[in-house]
Design a protein around this motif. Sequence first.
Motif, mmCIF file in Angstrom:
data_model
loop_
_atom_site.group_PDB
_atom_site.id
_atom_site.type_symbol
_atom_site.label_atom_id
_atom_site.label_comp_id
_atom_site.label_asym_id
_atom_site.label_seq_id
_atom_site.Cartn_x
_atom_site.Cartn_y
_atom_site.Cartn_z
ATOM 1 N N GLU A 663 -6.563 -8.765 0.496
ATOM 2 C CA GLU A 663 -7.869 -8.880 1.140
ATOM 3 C C GLU A 663 -7.917 -8.240 2.525
ATOM 4 O OE1 GLU A 663 -9.021 -12.962 1.149
ATOM 5 O OE2 GLU A 663 -9.107 -13.107 -1.044
ATOM 6 N N THR A 664 -6.764 -7.939 3.115
ATOM 7 C CA THR A 664 -6.765 -7.366 4.479
ATOM 8 C C THR A 664 -5.939 -6.093 4.509
ATOM 9 O OG1 THR A 664 -4.785 -8.541 5.221
ATOM 10 C CG2 THR A 664 -6.897 -9.704 5.428
ATOM 11 N N PRO A 665 -6.303 -5.156 5.410
ATOM 12 C CA PRO A 665 -5.494 -3.943 5.563
ATOM 13 C C PRO A 665 -4.062 -4.255 5.960
ATOM 14 C CG PRO A 665 -7.627 -3.650 6.582
ATOM 15 C CD PRO A 665 -7.538 -5.103 6.219
ATOM 16 N N ALA A 666 -3.858 -5.321 6.720
ATOM 17 C CA ALA A 666 -2.510 -5.678 7.148
ATOM 18 C C ALA A 666 -1.626 -6.011 5.949
ATOM 19 C CB ALA A 666 -2.570 -6.854 8.117
ATOM 20 N N GLN A 667 -2.181 -6.757 5.005
ATOM 21 C CA GLN A 667 -1.424 -7.080 3.799
ATOM 22 C C GLN A 667 -1.063 -5.810 3.029
ATOM 23 O OE1 GLN A 667 -4.246 -9.677 1.926
ATOM 24 N NE2 GLN A 667 -3.336 -11.544 2.809
ATOM 25 N N ALA A 668 -2.050 -4.902 2.907
ATOM 26 C CA ALA A 668 -1.812 -3.659 2.177
ATOM 27 C C ALA A 668 -0.733 -2.822 2.853
ATOM 28 C CB ALA A 668 -3.120 -2.867 2.053
ATOM 29 N N GLU A 669 -0.786 -2.729 4.190
ATOM 30 C CA GLU A 669 0.187 -1.918 4.914
ATOM 31 C C GLU A 669 1.595 -2.520 4.800
ATOM 32 O OE1 GLU A 669 1.695 1.222 7.106
ATOM 33 O OE2 GLU A 669 -0.197 0.951 6.019
ATOM 34 N N TRP A 670 1.685 -3.846 4.891
ATOM 35 C CA TRP A 670 2.998 -4.497 4.769
ATOM 36 C C TRP A 670 3.620 -4.207 3.405
ATOM 37 C CZ3 TRP A 670 5.934 -7.639 1.860
ATOM 38 C CH2 TRP A 670 7.052 -8.228 2.440
ATOM 39 N N LEU A 671 2.803 -4.303 2.389
ATOM 40 C CA LEU A 671 3.292 -4.069 1.027
ATOM 41 C C LEU A 671 3.718 -2.614 0.840
ATOM 42 C CD1 LEU A 671 0.635 -6.195 -0.885
ATOM 43 C CD2 LEU A 671 3.096 -6.639 -0.869
ATOM 44 N N ARG A 672 2.923 -1.703 1.434
ATOM 45 C CA ARG A 672 3.278 -0.285 1.302
ATOM 46 C C ARG A 672 4.641 -0.023 1.933
ATOM 47 N NH1 ARG A 672 3.391 4.203 4.095
ATOM 48 N NH2 ARG A 672 2.728 3.143 5.993
ATOM 49 N N ARG A 673 4.836 -0.585 3.141
ATOM 50 C CA ARG A 673 6.098 -0.369 3.840
ATOM 51 C C ARG A 673 7.274 -1.051 3.115
ATOM 52 N NH1 ARG A 673 4.444 -1.237 10.214
ATOM 53 N NH2 ARG A 673 3.188 0.666 10.428
ATOM 54 N N ALA A 674 6.970 -2.153 2.403
ATOM 55 C CA ALA A 674 8.028 -2.869 1.673
ATOM 56 C C ALA A 674 8.401 -2.169 0.374
ATOM 57 C CB ALA A 674 7.586 -4.303 1.383
ATOM 58 N N GLY A 675 7.657 -1.139 0.022
ATOM 59 C CA GLY A 675 7.977 -0.391 -1.190
ATOM 60 C C GLY A 675 7.150 -0.749 -2.399
ATOM 61 N N CYS A 676 6.113 -1.584 -2.217
ATOM 62 C CA CYS A 676 5.233 -1.926 -3.347
ATOM 63 C C CYS A 676 4.329 -0.736 -3.639
ATOM 64 C CB CYS A 676 4.409 -3.166 -3.002
ATOM 65 S SG CYS A 676 3.352 -3.726 -4.368
ATOM 66 N N GLY A 677 4.293 -0.328 -4.883
ATOM 67 C CA GLY A 677 3.557 0.887 -5.208
ATOM 68 C C GLY A 677 2.074 0.693 -5.388
ATOM 69 N N PHE A 678 1.624 -0.443 -5.907
ATOM 70 C CA PHE A 678 0.217 -0.595 -6.269
ATOM 71 C C PHE A 678 -0.287 -1.969 -5.854
ATOM 72 C CE2 PHE A 678 2.297 2.322 -9.117
ATOM 73 C CZ PHE A 678 1.435 3.408 -9.169
ATOM 74 N N ALA A 679 -1.611 -2.062 -5.707
ATOM 75 C CA ALA A 679 -2.215 -3.332 -5.304
ATOM 76 C C ALA A 679 -3.650 -3.393 -5.814
ATOM 77 C CB ALA A 679 -2.177 -3.481 -3.792
ATOM 78 N N GLN A 680 -4.155 -4.614 -5.886
ATOM 79 C CA GLN A 680 -5.569 -4.833 -6.198
ATOM 80 C C GLN A 680 -6.026 -6.070 -5.455
ATOM 81 O OE1 GLN A 680 -4.485 -5.898 -10.578
ATOM 82 N NE2 GLN A 680 -6.534 -6.760 -10.275
ATOM 83 N N GLY A 681 -7.303 -6.121 -5.154
ATOM 84 C CA GLY A 681 -7.861 -7.236 -4.414
ATOM 85 C C GLY A 681 -9.205 -6.850 -3.835
ATOM 86 N N TYR A 682 -9.850 -7.813 -3.162
ATOM 87 C CA TYR A 682 -11.184 -7.573 -2.619
ATOM 88 C C TYR A 682 -11.197 -6.468 -1.560
ATOM 89 C CZ TYR A 682 -13.065 -11.711 -4.953
ATOM 90 O OH TYR A 682 -13.490 -12.609 -5.888
ATOM 91 N N LEU A 683 -10.036 -6.198 -0.932
ATOM 92 C CA LEU A 683 -9.989 -5.111 0.037
ATOM 93 C C LEU A 683 -10.393 -3.789 -0.618
ATOM 94 C CD1 LEU A 683 -9.174 -3.940 2.830
ATOM 95 C CD2 LEU A 683 -6.849 -3.692 1.904
ATOM 96 N N PHE A 684 -10.046 -3.614 -1.858
ATOM 97 C CA PHE A 684 -10.330 -2.357 -2.553
ATOM 98 C C PHE A 684 -11.577 -2.453 -3.430
ATOM 99 C CE2 PHE A 684 -5.714 -2.996 -2.161
ATOM 100 C CZ PHE A 684 -5.429 -2.006 -1.252
#
Length: 706
Positions: A663-684
């Motif tokens: 739901e937040t850009p911070a969550q998305a950025e943390w996941l990207r840096r941790a190596g998570c390739g994909f995400a879904q949620g209200y942010l997108f």
Amino acid sequence: MTTAHGKVELRGVRRLTSAFAWMGGLAVLGALFGSGVGPLHYPVSVLALLVVATWVVWPDSDSWWVALAEGVIAVSAFVVLPGPQPVIGFLFGVTVRRSMRGGTARFPLKAVPAVLGYLAGFGAAFAFDLHGKPVGLDSIVGSTMPLVGLVIGSMALYLTVRASQIADAAHRTLAAVVHASPVGLVLLDGEGVPRMHNERASTLLDWVEPGPVPCPHGYDITRCVQGCRTAGHEPVEVRVDHSDGTSAVVALHQTPVEQEQTLVAAVDVSSRTLREDVLRTRSERDELTGLAGRAHFLHLVERALPDGGGTVGLLVIDLDQFKEINDTEGHEAGDLYLMTAADRIRAAVGPRATAARIGGDEFAVLAPAHDVKECLALGQRLLDALAEPSSPFGYELVIRASVGVAVSESGAATADLLRDADTAMYVAKREGGARFRLFHPEMGEQVLARQRDKTDLRAAIDDGQLVLHYQPIVDLATSRVTGAEALVRWQRPGHGLLGPMDFIGLAEETGLIVPLGGRVLADACEQAVRWYEQGRTVGVTVNVSTRQLSTSGFLDTLDHVLTDTGLRPSGLTIEVTESVWADEVAMQALMQIRETGVRVALDDFGTGYSSLSYLQRYPFDIVKIDKSFTAELGESGRTAGVVRCIIDLTEVLGANAVAEGIETPAQAEWLRRAGCGFAQGYLFGKPDVAENWDEQPSVVWAAKRT
């Protein structure tokens, strides 16, 4: 007895007639020897001596030469002797003897020579006046009337003998038939004493000596107060215990005959009775468990329901785990599971109640004269008995059941009581099972509402009321949409748009999840093809329940959908939860799906019964990190560590990680840096219909990075 008596009498008559014939023959011989010597005396005497000797030595010999010789003697003696009296005596002896010993060909034909000889001798004597006496009317009458009497009397005696012989032959035939008959026959006199019987009757009634004929009500059928002896055309059945330890069921049919006698026919009906018992048992008992069957049980319920006063309890029991056992362990294990449950139910109900199997995994207990308190106590005993641990399959098993309890009111109908107990059981199952519930009227209203929901949901599947919303799945490295998860909604008339939480449980419970899931799969694949035709490389993810996967036709359904829509297998992802690991059939189907090129995703990883051994044995293409973990990113170092471990584990297993609930850009950025390739949620983007997706200027969602 009648045959032997008749034979004795006939033998005596034959002796008398033979003696009379000998006397007639001797009289002729005496007359021939005493009348002087003439040219015919010697040969006629010799011939008469031979004939008489033949009668004595061979009494049953009756050849034609003897008959002709008797005729020659009759004519010669009439000519030689001065009077006809000796000839008449000889003729009487010949004809009477033949009438007793001859058959149809012996007497009428072979008596003719002697009679004709007498007539010839009489004619010759009359024509040539051989006796030197005037022939008048008195001499003619005196010579011919004895002949007429002889013929009539001999014929009457012959017919009498023939009738006796025919009757004797018929009696012998009847005796042979009665003796060989597979039916036991007994002739009783007016006092019930057996006068005649065959061997079959002795065998069936186990007689050493003839005695009373038994009946179902006592030792002697003639003294039965129930009127068995006068039962008319309806047979009665009696069980006869034999001295060798065996027994037989014998049907006795009584028929009155003359002189106040009764003929009893006895038939062994043991085989028929055994077949009837087997059929009755099959109709009354469940073949697998030995409990009462449904039809017989409902009959017992109907008989137990009081017209006024008193109560009757009815408990309906549904096993909560039967489908899983049957699917994972096989039908033989399912049968063993049912038999184990039946034994425990039988032991728990005791002698005052009757247990039955009324459906596949559904049982019932009829508890006459049980009030509410006693029925509830019985329900608890049933749950406790079923829950006793056992290991029929090599591991510890506890039988869980949902029990519905209903207690009758005065004048209640069987169908109403069964419906009420079934409703209470249904409520117990909805509340999680492994419990019992007492029926009350409000439950009926809830069940009716549930039935309406089920009917409306079935109509929604058929009428196109199901709507698919799609939520984007984004590549965190490029912010480009690479896929969309199809999420079903129900546009229910009068209720608005319902989310899956409002009806998926009902679909699972009623089995409608199979046609519902098939409709969602087909619609999602069609939408993916439309996007590809528009130049968008967006694959679709479809949630599939374990129940769908375990059905035998799911693989065929998937193949038909891909063929009909033209979607490449790589454009589809099948998403399942960790509960699939508990169903071996579903897991095997899932691996077969993966071999076709369709990708497989594991949803909500870490929230259920996760097992690294399962992940190693059954590879997945995508592992989805549950939103309960991503929601706490930045708030808990422990949570961040768990998420990082899941991402690393996914990479080791060669799968892609998809984080949910972003739901937040911070969550998305943390996941990207941790190596998570994909995400879904209200942010997108929130789930939305495909038409609104078409209004977007681009398929790229810009995520603000911190």
